[in-house]
Every structure is written in structure tokens, then in C-alpha cells.
Write a protein that holds these residues in place. Structure first.
Motif, PDB file in Angstrom:
ATOM      1  N   THR A  24      -0.503  10.389   0.546  1.00 55.49           N
ATOM      2  CA  THR A  24       0.246   9.069   1.067  1.00 55.49           C
ATOM      3  C   THR A  24       0.511   8.087   1.847  1.00 55.49           C
ATOM      4  O   THR A  24       0.515   9.155   3.543  1.00 55.49           O
ATOM      5  CB  THR A  24       2.359   9.266   0.903  1.00 55.49           C
ATOM      6  OG1 THR A  24       2.357  10.081  -0.083  1.00 55.49           O
ATOM      7  CG2 THR A  24       2.846   8.249   1.640  1.00 55.49           C
ATOM      8  N   HIS A  25       0.036   7.006   2.213  1.00 56.26           N
ATOM      9  CA  HIS A  25      -0.784   6.296   3.725  1.00 56.26           C
ATOM     10  C   HIS A  25       0.408   4.931   3.833  1.00 56.26           C
ATOM     11  O   HIS A  25       1.368   4.913   3.183  1.00 56.26           O
ATOM     12  CB  HIS A  25      -2.298   5.309   2.931  1.00 56.26           C
ATOM     13  CG  HIS A  25      -2.805   6.249   2.915  1.00 56.26           C
ATOM     14  ND1 HIS A  25      -3.610   7.031   3.858  1.00 56.26           N
ATOM     15  CD2 HIS A  25      -3.424   6.593   1.646  1.00 56.26           C
ATOM     16  CE1 HIS A  25      -5.389   7.753   3.725  1.00 56.26           C
ATOM     17  NE2 HIS A  25      -4.848   7.508   1.696  1.00 56.26           N
ATOM     18  N   GLN A  26       0.121   4.337   4.470  1.00 61.91           N
ATOM     19  CA  GLN A  26       1.134   3.389   5.378  1.00 61.91           C
ATOM     20  C   GLN A  26       0.542   2.332   3.923  1.00 61.91           C
ATOM     21  O   GLN A  26       0.256   2.489   3.811  1.00 61.91           O
ATOM     22  CB  GLN A  26       0.710   2.709   6.282  1.00 61.91           C
ATOM     23  CG  GLN A  26      -0.293   3.308   7.931  1.00 61.91           C
ATOM     24  CD  GLN A  26       1.001   4.379   8.050  1.00 61.91           C
ATOM     25  OE1 GLN A  26       1.980   3.365   8.646  1.00 61.91           O
ATOM     26  NE2 GLN A  26       1.529   5.700   8.616  1.00 61.91           N
ATOM     27  N   PRO A  27       2.155   2.080   4.303  1.00 63.46           N
ATOM     28  CA  PRO A  27       2.081   0.306   3.059  1.00 63.46           C
ATOM     29  C   PRO A  27       2.046  -0.177   3.114  1.00 63.46           C
ATOM     30  O   PRO A  27       1.255  -0.918   2.464  1.00 63.46           O
ATOM     31  CB  PRO A  27       3.613   0.617   2.899  1.00 63.46           C
ATOM     32  CG  PRO A  27       4.462   0.913   4.213  1.00 63.46           C
ATOM     33  CD  PRO A  27       3.320   2.074   4.988  1.00 63.46           C
ATOM     34  N   ASP A  28       1.271  -0.647   4.226  1.00 64.97           N
ATOM     35  CA  ASP A  28       0.126  -2.153   4.840  1.00 64.97           C
ATOM     36  C   ASP A  28      -1.234  -1.524   4.449  1.00 64.97           C
ATOM     37  O   ASP A  28      -1.020  -0.569   5.534  1.00 64.97           O
ATOM     38  CB  ASP A  28       0.639  -2.749   5.592  1.00 64.97           C
ATOM     39  CG  ASP A  28       0.183  -4.265   6.203  1.00 64.97           C
ATOM     40  OD1 ASP A  28      -0.896  -4.333   4.896  1.00 64.97           O
ATOM     41  OD2 ASP A  28       0.769  -5.021   6.687  1.00 64.97           O
ATOM     42  N   PRO A  29      -1.815  -1.423   3.312  1.00 66.23           N
ATOM     43  CA  PRO A  29      -3.304  -1.448   3.206  1.00 66.23           C
ATOM     44  C   PRO A  29      -3.792  -1.842   5.018  1.00 66.23           C
ATOM     45  O   PRO A  29      -4.728  -1.330   5.003  1.00 66.23           O
ATOM     46  CB  PRO A  29      -3.862  -2.238   2.663  1.00 66.23           C
ATOM     47  CG  PRO A  29      -3.008  -2.776   2.110  1.00 66.23           C
ATOM     48  CD  PRO A  29      -1.599  -2.922   2.491  1.00 66.23           C
TER      49      PRO A  29
END
Length: 314
Positions: A24-29
Motif C-alpha cells: 500500500t503506497h501513498q494515495p498520490d502517486p
């Protein structure tokens, strides 16, 4: 790399070289950041990562893949994280470690991002009973525990060397993976196994623990064989025999290590005005004249000539 490509590139790299997990990464790529190294030291896979990803999951379906059954050791560098597996949770602070097994689901929670060394060891190489491994997952191995600290120090040295090494120097580290695995086995069995299963690994790692203790106390003028033996709860005869089996003469090894510390300090710009006798004393040589003779015999130059040679080269 373009922001829209980062998550997939990271996933592909991790899946193809380390383990299959959901990240799970940051919502903003545009905010996705990951930097690290992945390498192998014999059977030990080393992954050093700094990233702002928040959650890693090995799901039930991924845990059934065809990956060789393995154990991961997570060594926390900065910040904090949590390992969740088998109904247990381990909260890690800097210097702490925890294990998790690839054959069952696990979750790694990193609220403030990831900054860890990860080490993957196949079950077959670790050679710890599965019942013991089942009790070892998601259990905090704190830095204040001497055996955990020694194991973490060994693993940290390997990771740092791999991060800055060239291909040729990395090849020379292949043999370093085995002592690290032996220390890890000793740690698991000593802390979570029974006395019988722990005795073998503890014996196998005795020489590693002795040498690490000596390195940490090279400057002590009372670093005698009796003290070293007592510290490790063995006789002096056992001490000498253990090291002899590894081709090590204790007195010669200590002298060589002390001379190397003196040699490095004499060549350091920060120590240019430090008296040679003070450097010798700091590393266990109380007699300056004896130190000078020993140094010249080892390196072909007196300590003052060695210092002058390096001062002229700067």
C-alpha cells in the motif's frame, strides 16, 4: 520514473527478487518514494529499504505460492513498525528485530514509512524445528538482549557492506552469510526453543560471540584470556580449543586487531596531533617502545614514519 509507473515497478522488483506481497503506497502517486538495495550473501537474501509505503501484506493466497519456505528477519533502523502474524503483534523500535514466516499470511504496518533491513533465510538453511519457528513469529527481539544485539550487529554489517560494495567485493562476502544464520539460529532457539535445541547453535556460534566481544573491548588493558572465558562461561582450555578449530591464535589475533586500529588512527587526519603514545595506550599497548617495535615488525615502518607518509599524501 514517472509517478504513474512507480507502484508497478516497485511491485515487480519485490515480487521477482524478494517475496510476493501487496504494497500500500501513498494515495498520490507523485509522493511515492522508495530507495534500496537487494542482494544475496550466500543463502541469505538482503533487502535494505527506505520508503514511504505504509502497509505490506502477504495474503493467504500469496502465502500458498511456490516460493521456497523462508523466514524473514526485519531489523528496524529508524522510526517504528509493527509485525503481525499468527495472532501476535510485535512493535519494533530502532535496533529491534522480529521474524515472520512466508508460509503463512503476515502484515507489516509502517505508519511513518519503511526504514529497515530485511533478511530472508530459507527454512532448510535455518534448520530450526518448525514448532520453534511457530512460536518465534511476531515476537519482538529487543536490542537490549545481548544475543539479539550481537545478531543485529552482524546482520547490519552485512547490509551496510552490500549497500556500498562493488560486484567483486560483494563476492568476497559470500561466506559471511553462514555465521549470521548461525547466530540467528542460536537466538531463536535460546530465546524461544528448549535447552536441548539451543545447546547446539550456541556452541556453533561461540567463536563468533568471542571475537565480537574481543573487538568491542580491544582497548581494555585487562582483556585477558581468563576474563574472556569467564564472560562466555567456558574454561580457558575451551576458549583456546574453540578458536584453534577456526585457525585462530587468540594472542596473535588480538595483537593484529589492535595494530590495525592504531594504524588506521595514525593515518586519520583528525588524529594528526594526537600523541602516538596516547593512540597506542588507547588500543591496549601500555609500553610505547614495545608498540613501536611491534608496529614496525608488522608494517615495515615506525608509527611516526607511517603517520608522516599519510600526512604527506594528503
Amino acid at each position: 520514473m514517472a509517478p504513474t509507473e512507480r507502484a508497478e515497478a516497485i511491485r515487480e522488483t519485490i515480487w521477482s527478487t524478494v517475496v510476493r506481497v501487496e504494497i500500500t503506497h501513498q494515495p498520490d502517486p507523485r509522493l511515492i518514494r522508495t530507495v534500496g538495495t537487494i542482494s544475496a550473501v550466500g543463502p541469505l537474501k538482503v533487502c535494505s529499504v527506505r520508503a514511504n509505503a505504509t502497509t505490506i501484506r502477504r495474503t493467504p493466497s500469496l502465502a500458498r505460492d511456490d516460493m521456497e519456505p523462508s523466514v524473514f528477519v526485519g531489523l528496524q533502523l529508524t522510526g517504528s513498525s509493527m509485525v503481525v502474524q499468527d495472532g501476535r503483534e510485535a512493535l519494533l523500535e530502532p535496533g529491534d528485530m522480529a521474524l515472520y514466516d512466508t508460509t503463512r499470511p503476515y502484515t507489516l504496518l509502517n505508519k511513518d514509512g519503511i526504514h529497515q533491513h530485511f533478511f530472508r533465510v530459507p527454512h532448510a538453511e535455518l534448520a530450526v524445528p518448525l514448532a520453534t519457528l511457530d512460536r518465534a513469529t511476531a515476537v519482538r527481539l529487543p536490542r537490549r538482549d545481548p544475543l539479539a544485539d550481537l545478531t543485529a550487529t552482524c546482520l547490519r554489517r552485512i547490509a551496510r557492506h552490500q549497500a556500498r560494495s562493488t560486484a567483486s567485493s560483494a563476492h568476497g562476502m559470500v561466506g559471511a552469510g553462514r555465521p549470521a544464520i548461525e547466530l540467528l539460529r542460536a537466538l531463536i532457539t535460546a530465546r524461544l526453543g528448549d535447552h536441548l535445541s539451543a545447546s547446539g547453535p550456541l556452541h556453533d556460534t561461540l567463536h563468533v560471540r568471542i571475537l565480537d566481544y574481543v573487538r568491542a573491548h580491544l582497548g581494555d588493558h585487562d582483556l585477558t584470556p581468563a576474563r574472556i572465558a569467564a564472560q562466555h562461561h567456558v574454561s580457558r582450555r575451551c576458549l583456546y580449543n574453540t578458536l584453534s578449530c577456526k585457525g585462530i591464535c587468540l594472542g596473535d589475533w588480538i595483537r593484529t586487531q589492535r595494530l590495525e586500529r592504531c594504524r588506521d588512527e595514525l593515518a586519520a587526519p583528525a588524529a594528526l596531533h594526537r600523541p602516538i603514545s596516547a593512540i597506542a595506550w588507547r588500543w591496549g599497548f601500555p609500553n610505547a617502545a614495545h608498540f613501536s617495535r611491534t608496529f614496525k615488525h608488522a608494517y615495515g615502518l615506525t608509527p611516526s614514519d607511517w603517520r608522516a607518509l599519510h600526512a604527506a599524501a594528503r
